[in-house]
Design an enzyme around this catalytic site. Sequence first.
Site, mmCIF file in Angstrom:
data_model
loop_
_atom_site.group_PDB
_atom_site.id
_atom_site.type_symbol
_atom_site.label_atom_id
_atom_site.label_comp_id
_atom_site.label_asym_id
_atom_site.label_seq_id
_atom_site.Cartn_x
_atom_site.Cartn_y
_atom_site.Cartn_z
ATOM 1 C CG ASP A 164 -39.533 -45.263 4.323
ATOM 2 O OD1 ASP A 164 -39.321 -44.228 4.002
ATOM 3 O OD2 ASP A 164 -39.749 -45.628 5.462
ATOM 4 C CG ASN A 166 -44.414 -49.234 15.564
ATOM 5 O OD1 ASN A 166 -43.454 -48.901 15.024
ATOM 6 N ND2 ASN A 166 -45.216 -49.961 14.769
ATOM 7 C CG HIS A 213 -41.714 -47.611 12.259
ATOM 8 N ND1 HIS A 213 -43.199 -47.552 12.044
ATOM 9 C CD2 HIS A 213 -41.357 -46.546 12.106
ATOM 10 C CE1 HIS A 213 -43.551 -46.378 11.779
ATOM 11 N NE2 HIS A 213 -42.527 -45.665 11.852
ATOM 12 C CD GLU A 220 -44.709 -50.958 11.204
ATOM 13 O OE1 GLU A 220 -44.169 -50.601 12.037
ATOM 14 O OE2 GLU A 220 -45.570 -50.332 10.474
#
Length: 245
Positions: free
Chosen positions: A67, A137, A139, A144
């Site tokens: 990414d 979280n 990801h 996400e």
Amino acid sequence: MLVVIKKDYEEVSREAARIVAGAVRSNSQIVLGLATGSTPLGLYKELIALHRAGDLDFSQATSFNLDEYLGLPAFHPQSFHFFMKQNFFSHVNFPSGNVHIPDGTISRNYDEYCAQYEQSIKAHGGIDLQILGIGRNGHVGFNEPTSSLASRTRLKALSRETVEDNRHSFSNDSEVPKCAITMGIGTILDSRRVLLLASGRSKAAAVAKAIEGIIDEDAAYSLTQRDYYRHVLEMTQIFTPERLS
Ligand code: F6R
């Protein structure tokens, strides 16, 4: 899937490096999927040390990073281009032409650009070994929560939690990226092998939900099946040690 629980971050990094180095040695033309963030830093340090000791050659390897933040040029100190150069590529003999990281500066035709990134992975025969960290979280890459399992490389809006986590790295709020280009879960799952690393208590909840990977005792804190994972690992060491090489 194997869950490997190690004592601490140093052990996680060493074990991950052992696996990555073994994969590179057995396939000099390996296609690696690479991650940024604090988690793989120890792994990169170990790989650099092996390379410096003359024990690891990346001259024929290829890489695809997971990414990049949208809006950050390669020279921006918070960009993943910059991170990879500083923490890995400038210390090893990875040919720059074989390095692929999504371009954070594109400003239109996002879908077309992302489709090209996917196409390039395919043209290189797919990813042999994908390194992953995991966000608080849950990801992976910047997929996400709620990302589709079939998702491919795309422009993705970052969650509020991720934006918050990143805020401290930027001098003013307006600079904090709100979007990223990320490989999809589908892209990651196409990899022949995935090595997910997690360390620290802040990852325990995410790890308990996602499980699997090489993790330290703290990140394993919320796993309910720790004894079973240890047992599976022992049996694997005895019966199918090649899965750990
Ligand atoms: C990095 C990436 C992210 C990180 C995750 C964990 O390329 O895709 O998913 O792996 O945010 O980051 P750290 O390791 O800094 O906790």
